[in-house]
Design a protein around this motif. Structure first.
Motif, PDB file in Angstrom:
ATOM      1  N   THR A   1       0.857  -1.181   0.000  1.00 42.68           N
ATOM      2  CA  THR A   1       0.000   0.000   0.000  1.00 42.68           C
ATOM      3  C   THR A   1       0.896   1.234   0.000  1.00 42.68           C
ATOM      4  O   THR A   1       1.897   1.279   0.715  1.00 42.68           O
ATOM      5  CB  THR A   1      -0.905   0.015   1.251  1.00 42.68           C
ATOM      6  OG1 THR A   1      -1.734  -1.149   1.224  1.00 42.68           O
ATOM      7  CG2 THR A   1      -1.768   1.252   1.299  1.00 42.68           C
ATOM      8  N   TYR A   2       0.536   2.214  -0.819  1.00 44.29           N
ATOM      9  CA  TYR A   2       1.307   3.442  -0.926  1.00 44.29           C
ATOM     10  C   TYR A   2       0.459   4.619  -0.449  1.00 44.29           C
ATOM     11  O   TYR A   2      -0.770   4.569  -0.482  1.00 44.29           O
ATOM     12  CB  TYR A   2       1.743   3.700  -2.370  1.00 44.29           C
ATOM     13  CG  TYR A   2       2.567   2.582  -2.944  1.00 44.29           C
ATOM     14  CD1 TYR A   2       3.896   2.417  -2.570  1.00 44.29           C
ATOM     15  CD2 TYR A   2       2.019   1.688  -3.847  1.00 44.29           C
ATOM     16  CE1 TYR A   2       4.665   1.384  -3.090  1.00 44.29           C
ATOM     17  CE2 TYR A   2       2.780   0.646  -4.371  1.00 44.29           C
ATOM     18  CZ  TYR A   2       4.094   0.493  -3.985  1.00 44.29           C
ATOM     19  OH  TYR A   2       4.840  -0.528  -4.492  1.00 44.29           O
ATOM     20  N   SER A   3       1.116   5.691  -0.024  1.00 38.69           N
ATOM     21  CA  SER A   3       0.382   6.881   0.382  1.00 38.69           C
ATOM     22  C   SER A   3       1.131   8.127  -0.074  1.00 38.69           C
ATOM     23  O   SER A   3       2.341   8.105  -0.302  1.00 38.69           O
ATOM     24  CB  SER A   3       0.183   6.912   1.898  1.00 38.69           C
ATOM     25  OG  SER A   3       1.412   7.035   2.568  1.00 38.69           O
ATOM     26  N   LYS A   4       0.356   9.197  -0.184  1.00 36.64           N
ATOM     27  CA  LYS A   4       0.917  10.481  -0.600  1.00 36.64           C
ATOM     28  C   LYS A   4       0.072  11.584   0.024  1.00 36.64           C
ATOM     29  O   LYS A   4      -1.154  11.490   0.055  1.00 36.64           O
ATOM     30  CB  LYS A   4       0.891  10.604  -2.122  1.00 36.64           C
ATOM     31  CG  LYS A   4       1.508  11.876  -2.670  1.00 36.64           C
ATOM     32  CD  LYS A   4       1.513  11.845  -4.195  1.00 36.64           C
ATOM     33  CE  LYS A   4       2.195  13.078  -4.765  1.00 36.64           C
ATOM     34  NZ  LYS A   4       2.244  13.020  -6.230  1.00 36.64           N
ATOM     35  N   VAL A   5       0.722  12.612   0.529  1.00 37.34           N
ATOM     36  CA  VAL A   5       0.036  13.773   1.086  1.00 37.34           C
ATOM     37  C   VAL A   5       0.314  14.951   0.165  1.00 37.34           C
ATOM     38  O   VAL A   5       1.464  15.249  -0.150  1.00 37.34           O
ATOM     39  CB  VAL A   5       0.532  14.087   2.518  1.00 37.34           C
ATOM     40  CG1 VAL A   5      -0.139  15.346   3.044  1.00 37.34           C
ATOM     41  CG2 VAL A   5       0.292  12.912   3.445  1.00 37.34           C
ATOM     42  N   LEU A   6      -0.764  15.610  -0.259  1.00 35.78           N
ATOM     43  CA  LEU A   6      -0.649  16.761  -1.145  1.00 35.78           C
ATOM     44  C   LEU A   6      -1.081  18.020  -0.407  1.00 35.78           C
ATOM     45  O   LEU A   6      -2.045  17.994   0.357  1.00 35.78           O
ATOM     46  CB  LEU A   6      -1.542  16.578  -2.374  1.00 35.78           C
ATOM     47  CG  LEU A   6      -1.257  15.352  -3.227  1.00 35.78           C
ATOM     48  CD1 LEU A   6      -2.378  15.125  -4.211  1.00 35.78           C
ATOM     49  CD2 LEU A   6       0.064  15.516  -3.941  1.00 35.78           C
ATOM     50  N   LYS A   7      -0.378  19.097  -0.648  1.00 36.16           N
ATOM     51  CA  LYS A   7      -0.699  20.405  -0.060  1.00 36.16           C
ATOM     52  C   LYS A   7      -0.879  21.406  -1.198  1.00 36.16           C
ATOM     53  O   LYS A   7      -0.274  21.255  -2.258  1.00 36.16           O
ATOM     54  CB  LYS A   7       0.431  20.884   0.852  1.00 36.16           C
ATOM     55  CG  LYS A   7       0.768  19.935   1.980  1.00 36.16           C
ATOM     56  CD  LYS A   7      -0.051  20.244   3.180  1.00 36.16           C
ATOM     57  CE  LYS A   7       0.414  19.379   4.355  1.00 36.16           C
ATOM     58  NZ  LYS A   7      -0.348  19.638   5.533  1.00 36.16           N
ATOM     59  N   PRO A   8      -1.675  22.441  -0.982  1.00 34.36           N
ATOM     60  CA  PRO A   8      -1.871  23.430  -2.047  1.00 34.36           C
ATOM     61  C   PRO A   8      -0.569  24.140  -2.417  1.00 34.36           C
ATOM     62  O   PRO A   8       0.315  24.314  -1.586  1.00 34.36           O
ATOM     63  CB  PRO A   8      -2.880  24.413  -1.459  1.00 34.36           C
ATOM     64  CG  PRO A   8      -2.922  24.148  -0.007  1.00 34.36           C
ATOM     65  CD  PRO A   8      -2.405  22.768   0.231  1.00 34.36           C
ATOM     66  N   ASN A   9      -0.468  24.512  -3.688  1.00 38.63           N
ATOM     67  CA  ASN A   9       0.651  25.300  -4.214  1.00 38.63           C
ATOM     68  C   ASN A   9       2.012  24.627  -4.078  1.00 38.63           C
ATOM     69  O   ASN A   9       3.027  25.306  -4.013  1.00 38.63           O
ATOM     70  CB  ASN A   9       0.698  26.689  -3.562  1.00 38.63           C
ATOM     71  CG  ASN A   9      -0.589  27.442  -3.771  1.00 38.63           C
ATOM     72  OD1 ASN A   9      -1.141  27.434  -4.869  1.00 38.63           O
ATOM     73  ND2 ASN A   9      -1.086  28.071  -2.723  1.00 38.63           N
TER      74      ASN A   9
END
Length: 195
Positions: free
Chosen positions: A121-129
């Motif tokens: 299982t993979y994960s990724k956290v995205l933030k604006p800009n």
């Protein structure tokens, strides 16, 4: 399906992209991504007191390479030429804009995915800009089955007036209506909705 960046001429044609203006639109974009990923079950959970939403599916899932591309503009697995935009009813979403647009209207967007046929299982956290600054990693917790979970935290935090003006009961009703519409056109897909 492989995710790749759209060619320049296609980018130009669809430059307006997806503008996320409501909770229901955010949910619909994520659910349509689930359908395009071959999901037979989609769950939607909303907590408007925290402005959070979650969409969970049992679709194909994303491998590490594909997950690293997600969240950047014009990344899609469904469109390669201008001809694909003209009369192609095979996919619901094709512009490569939904995740990138949603990312811009929240504090953070978390994607957890387990590709079909893999045990990781993979994960990724995205933030604006912050395009391209975050890389997917192997998740500490394993998903029980293949598919993808998308969690949107504090939606419209970057648009405080829009967030403040949300009418919770109306937003919930709009989400229900949109999910009912999707259920009518995709009766083989089980949709679950909880508050």
């Amino acid at each position: 399906m492989q995710i790749a960046k759209l060619p320049e001429d296609v980018q130009s044609f669809i430059r307006t992209g997806v503008t996320i203006t409501s909770i229901s639109q955010c949910v619909v974009e994520l659910v349509l991504n689930s359908l395009d990923a071959g999901a037979s079950r989609v769950g939607v959970r909303i907590d408007l007191s925290k402005y959070e939403l979650q969409v969970v599916d049992d679709g194909y899932g994303l491998n590490l390479e594909q997950l690293n591309l997600i969240g950047n503009r014009y990344m899609t697995s469904k469109c390669n030429t201008l001809a694909d935009l003209q009369g192609n009813l095979k996919y619901y979403g094709y512009r490569g804009e939904a995740i990138a647009s949603i990312k811009q209207v929240c504090d953070s967007l978390i994607i957890i995915s387990k590709p079909k046929g893999e045990n990781v299982t993979y994960s990724k956290v995205l933030k604006p800009n912050e395009d391209g600054n975050y890389k997917a990693v192997e998740a500490k917790l394993d998903r029980p089955g293949h598919g993808t979970t998308v969690v949107v935290i504090n939606v419209f935090s970057n648009f405080p007036v829009r967030q403040k003006q949300l009418q919770h009961s109306l937003e919930i009703e709009q989400v229900k209506n949109e999910l009912q519409t999707i259920a009518l056109i995709q009766p083989q897909v089980k949709c679950l909705f909880s508050l």
